[in-house]
Scaffold this motif. Structure first.
Motif, short mmCIF file in Angstrom:
data_model
loop_
_atom_site.label_atom_id
_atom_site.label_comp_id
_atom_site.label_asym_id
_atom_site.label_seq_id
_atom_site.Cartn_x
_atom_site.Cartn_y
_atom_site.Cartn_z
N ILE A 254 0.48 -1.21 -0.07
CA ILE A 254 -0.39 0.26 0.04
C ILE A 254 0.48 1.50 0.17
CG2 ILE A 254 -1.35 1.28 1.05
CD1 ILE A 254 -2.68 -1.55 2.45
N PRO B 136 1.83 5.95 -0.75
CA PRO B 136 1.20 6.83 -0.90
C PRO B 136 1.29 7.72 -1.87
CG PRO B 136 3.13 6.85 0.02
CD PRO B 136 3.05 5.80 -0.86
N TRP B 137 0.69 9.38 -2.00
CA TRP B 137 0.56 9.60 -3.51
C TRP B 137 1.66 10.50 -3.05
CZ3 TRP B 137 1.04 15.07 -1.51
CH2 TRP B 137 0.84 14.79 0.20
N ASN B 138 3.16 10.80 -2.45
CA ASN B 138 3.82 11.71 -2.71
C ASN B 138 4.94 11.43 -3.39
OD1 ASN B 138 5.22 10.42 -0.69
ND2 ASN B 138 5.62 11.52 0.66
N MET C 15 7.61 5.48 -4.45
CA MET C 15 7.92 3.81 -3.24
C MET C 15 6.87 3.20 -3.93
SD MET C 15 7.94 6.15 -0.73
CE MET C 15 9.94 7.00 -1.12
N PRO D 220 -2.22 1.37 -4.65
CA PRO D 220 -1.62 3.12 -5.01
C PRO D 220 -2.55 3.49 -4.47
CG PRO D 220 -2.51 2.27 -7.12
CD PRO D 220 -2.98 1.13 -6.20
N ALA D 221 -2.23 4.89 -3.28
CA ALA D 221 -3.05 6.15 -3.15
C ALA D 221 -3.91 6.56 -4.44
CB ALA D 221 -1.97 6.82 -3.15
N SER D 222 -5.37 6.79 -3.37
CA SER D 222 -5.93 7.13 -4.76
C SER D 222 -6.29 8.46 -6.16
CB SER D 222 -7.55 7.47 -4.21
OG SER D 222 -8.10 5.76 -3.59
N GLY E 152 -8.30 1.60 -5.48
CA GLY E 152 -10.12 1.89 -4.94
C GLY E 152 -10.06 2.07 -3.41
N PHE F 214 4.21 -1.14 3.85
CA PHE F 214 2.88 0.17 3.83
C PHE F 214 3.45 0.91 3.58
CE2 PHE F 214 0.75 2.92 6.56
CZ PHE F 214 -0.30 4.08 5.72
N THR F 215 3.45 1.98 3.36
CA THR F 215 4.02 3.47 3.22
C THR F 215 3.12 4.59 3.12
OG1 THR F 215 6.31 2.75 2.28
CG2 THR F 215 5.79 5.55 2.08
N GLY F 216 2.57 5.40 4.27
CA GLY F 216 1.97 6.63 4.93
C GLY F 216 2.41 6.81 5.85
N ARG G 4 -4.51 -4.98 12.54
CA ARG G 4 -4.91 -5.83 11.19
C ARG G 4 -4.46 -6.82 10.87
NH1 ARG G 4 -7.31 -2.32 7.29
NH2 ARG G 4 -7.51 0.24 8.53
N GLU H 92 3.03 16.85 11.81
CA GLU H 92 4.53 17.02 10.88
C GLU H 92 3.74 17.61 9.91
OE1 GLU H 92 3.11 13.11 8.67
OE2 GLU H 92 5.44 13.11 7.24
N PHE I 3 3.53 18.67 6.89
CA PHE I 3 3.67 18.13 5.98
C PHE I 3 2.53 19.29 4.50
CE2 PHE I 3 2.90 13.99 2.37
CZ PHE I 3 3.78 13.53 2.82
P1 NAP Z 1 -1.73 7.71 4.33
O1 NAP Z 1 -3.18 8.29 4.09
O2 NAP Z 1 -1.46 6.54 5.09
O3 NAP Z 1 -2.41 7.03 2.97
C1 NAP Z 1 -1.21 5.82 2.75
C2 NAP Z 1 -2.05 5.43 1.87
O4 NAP Z 1 -2.95 3.99 2.57
C3 NAP Z 1 -2.94 5.30 0.74
O5 NAP Z 1 -2.69 4.10 -0.49
C4 NAP Z 1 -4.26 4.92 1.37
O6 NAP Z 1 -5.14 5.52 0.58
C5 NAP Z 1 -3.77 3.53 2.28
N1 NAP Z 1 -5.17 3.77 3.73
C6 NAP Z 1 -6.04 4.98 3.74
N2 NAP Z 1 -6.37 4.61 4.98
C7 NAP Z 1 -5.80 3.13 4.29
C8 NAP Z 1 -7.11 2.73 5.62
N3 NAP Z 1 -7.71 2.75 6.51
N4 NAP Z 1 -6.54 1.10 5.13
C9 NAP Z 1 -5.82 0.33 4.21
N5 NAP Z 1 -5.67 1.75 3.75
C10 NAP Z 1 -6.05 2.78 3.83
O7 NAP Z 1 -0.78 8.71 3.54
P2 NAP Z 1 -0.54 10.03 2.90
O8 NAP Z 1 -1.11 10.79 2.80
O9 NAP Z 1 -1.21 9.08 0.80
O10 NAP Z 1 1.28 10.17 2.25
C11 NAP Z 1 1.23 11.05 3.93
C12 NAP Z 1 1.99 10.40 4.35
O11 NAP Z 1 3.02 8.83 3.85
C13 NAP Z 1 2.79 10.71 5.85
O12 NAP Z 1 2.49 10.67 6.58
C14 NAP Z 1 3.90 10.74 5.27
O13 NAP Z 1 4.94 11.12 6.20
C15 NAP Z 1 4.08 9.12 4.86
N6 NAP Z 1 5.59 8.95 4.17
C16 NAP Z 1 6.09 7.68 4.12
C17 NAP Z 1 7.53 7.15 3.95
C18 NAP Z 1 8.22 6.34 4.25
O14 NAP Z 1 8.80 6.82 4.04
N7 NAP Z 1 8.47 6.87 6.21
C19 NAP Z 1 7.04 7.96 2.62
C20 NAP Z 1 6.64 9.20 1.64
C21 NAP Z 1 5.67 9.56 2.57
P3 NAP Z 1 -6.21 6.20 -0.01
O15 NAP Z 1 -5.16 6.80 -0.81
O16 NAP Z 1 -7.09 5.34 -0.71
O17 NAP Z 1 -6.75 7.30 0.56
#
Ligand code: NAP
Length: 488
Positions: free
Chosen positions: A154, A156-158, A163, A182-184, A212, A232-234, A245, A387, A389
């Motif tokens: 899974i 993120p969009w950045n 990633m 992928p991120a939506s 999706g 997972f990255t996010g 989970r 953060e 961001f």
């Molecule tokens: P996010 O909201 O956590 O989303 C990341 C991914 O998780 C997306 O594909 C998202 O799908 C999915 N997701 C969201 N809610 C979910 C759930 N309940 N169950 C399963 N999957 C779920 O993060 P983001 O806003 O895209 O990215 C920003 C964050 O990522 C920041 O905190 C940043 O620091 C972190 N990040 C970390 C790294 C690293 O290497 N440490 C690198 C880049 C970013 P949807 O898009 O469909 O919501």
């Protein structure tokens, strides 16, 4: 939707990619260009059924993929790298269109992402095990390294173009197969990468993409017993929920989560290098990176000169559509990102910070936000704990080294930190004392596919990149062979 003319048809996909087929779904979701707000694509929205089909395909494909000689898997990954490089320009355009970053940054990301396929193509050939000195004459002992199996990913969009390769390249090199959500906001990058993977010879079912619903696709990947590993990255918040989970089936986990990176600028720093490095880490991708400077601590003796030089450079940044020439900063990803910057600035100002430059939405409208420098930040402010961001640089003043290290470590995050100093003893002392997975010394840019990337504390578990990166996709098997009679 109509494909932009600059993007060749083989790279533009709006359907799911499962078992080597492009598939529609019952519903679609809109992808927006953050610079204009325009809908640029309507992507098929996968749910539980599609995710389960992709997992079944990945499971069916895995034994044959793992059975290919490492050299054969490496050749396919290398071709994938070469095709990404050959298509760098249209891929960069796709990335800028859906993500907003300036084209020059998008191009750099394409090459950075491609490099993971190159690096791990080589690592595929170096998955060594151990021969263990035996405890008995008739026994031989070995430790094998084998692929863990089907992996859920899974992202993120950045940084979609970086990633995804950072996960897919080591997984496939190890002999695993993958289902990616992928991120939506940025599914088009993922689907373009899948198309190039197919052209490179990745067999059907080995790499599947299911854009999706986060809840439906993400939850299935986290709970299905056929998925042996979740990467997972996010955000830390979502990572924590996925960890809970995934515990139901004791999945192996890699979590690359949020950061709250400190920058420490000491009196003996080279001022220009410190400002350039701070800009590189703070303002890349409009401040939307996990390794982004979030707190900038500056020693009293250099403080005023640093603030003035940084603010002048930040005030000169040109904002605009990332596709336009000479743009240094694009829009933020969406309205929520703008609101978070506003919330952090309002809170900081209410608690005594001063806006040196920027501080509000940009005249361009939409999700454009003025690059901002705040002076007089303190740990009482939200911006020290969360953060941001976004393109907001809060400056904290400090007096001595011990104070700076204590402030830098006063967070539950531990991804990246940066230090600017010309004192070699301090480089060692402070470098060792910082509780972070990545420390940049006299630089704001550290990422390299051959180095381990990952966080301490609540910034995550596991590493991506480097020889450590492939370990995440391997299991160890101890073979104990008995009954070997003596010679003669
Ligand atoms: P996010 O909201 O956590 O989303 C990341 C991914 O998780 C997306 O594909 C998202 O799908 C999915 N997701 C969201 N809610 C979910 C759930 N309940 N169950 C399963 N999957 C779920 O993060 P983001 O806003 O895209 O990215 C920003 C964050 O990522 C920041 O905190 C940043 O620091 C972190 N990040 C970390 C790294 C690293 O290497 N440490 C690198 C880049 C970013 P949807 O898009 O469909 O919501």
């Amino acid at each position: 939707m109509t494909r932009p003319e600059a993007i060749p048809a083989p790279l533009w996909h709006e359907n799911l990619y499962i078992d080597g087929h492009w598939q529609a779904a019952a519903s679609r979701f809109a992808v927006h260009n953050p610079a204009t707000g325009a809908v640029i694509a309507e992507v098929a929205s996968g749910g539980v059924a599609e995710t389960e089909a992709a997992i079944a395909a990945a499971q069916a494909a895995q034994p044959a993929w793992a059975a290919q000689p490492a050299k054969a898997r490496a050749a396919i990954l290398r071709r994938w790298h070469d095709l990404i490089v050959a298509n760098a320009e249209p891929l960069a355009r796709i990335l800028t269109l859906e993500q907003g970053k300036p084209l020059a940054e998008a191009r750099a990301e394409i090459f950075y992402g491609a490099a993971f396929f190159d690096w791990f193509a080589d690592e595929a050939k170096r998955i060594y095990g151990d021969v263990i000195p035996s405890y008995a004459d008739d026994r031989r002992l070995l430790a094998l390294r084998q692929p863990i199996g089907v992996c859920g990913a899974i992202t993120p969009w950045n940084f979609p173009m970086a990633m995804i390769p950072r996960k897919a390249a080591p997984a496939l090199a190890a002999g695993c197969t993958m289902v990616l959500k992928p991120a939506s906001a940025t599914p088009l990058s993922a689907l373009a990468l899948a198309a190039l993977g197919e052209a490179a010879g990745v067999p059907a079912g080995v790499f599947n993409v299911v854009p999706g619903s986060a809840a439906a696709v993400g939850n299935t990947l986290a709970t299905d017993p056929r998925v042996k590993k979740l990467t997972f990255t996010g955000s830390t918040e979502v990572g924590r929920a996925l960890m809970a989970r995934a515990s139901g089936t004791i999945k192996k986990l890699s979590l690359e989560l949020g950061g709250n990176a400190p920058v420490l600028v000491f009196d003996d720093a080279d001022l220009d290098a410190a400002v350039a490095g701070t800009i590189a880490t703070k303002f890349r991708n409009m401040g939307q990176t996990c390794v982004c400077a979030n707190r900038i601590y500056v020693q009293a003796g250099i403080h005023d000169r640093f603030v003035a030089t940084l603010a002048a450079a930040v005030a000169a940044m040109r904002l605009g559509d990332g596709l336009a020439q000479g743009v240094a900063q694009g829009p933020l990803i969406d309205a929520d990102a703008v609101a978070k910057c506003e919330r952090h600035i309002a809170d900081a100002v209410a608690k005594g910070a001063r806006i040196v430059t920027g501080g509000k939405r940009h005249a361009l409208g939409g999700s454009f936000f003025e690059p901002t420098v705040l002076a007089g930040a303190t740990h009482a402010m939200l911006i020290a704990a969360e953060e941001t961001f976004g393109p907001v640089a809060p400056i904290f003043r400090f007096e001595d080294e011990a104070e700076a290290v204590a402030l830098a470590n006063a967070t539950e995050y531990g991804l990246a930190a940066y230090v600017f100093t010309t004192n070699h003893a301090r480089i060692w002392r402070v470098g060792e004392a910082l509780e972070y997975g990545i420390v940049g010394i006299n630089t704001g840019a550290t990422s390299y596919e051959g180095a381990p990337f990952g966080g301490w504390k609540e910034s995550g578990i596991g590493r991506e990149g480097g020889r450590q990166g492939i370990e995440e996709f391997l299991e160890t098997k101890y073979l104990c062979i008995a009954g070997i009679s003596p010679l003669g």
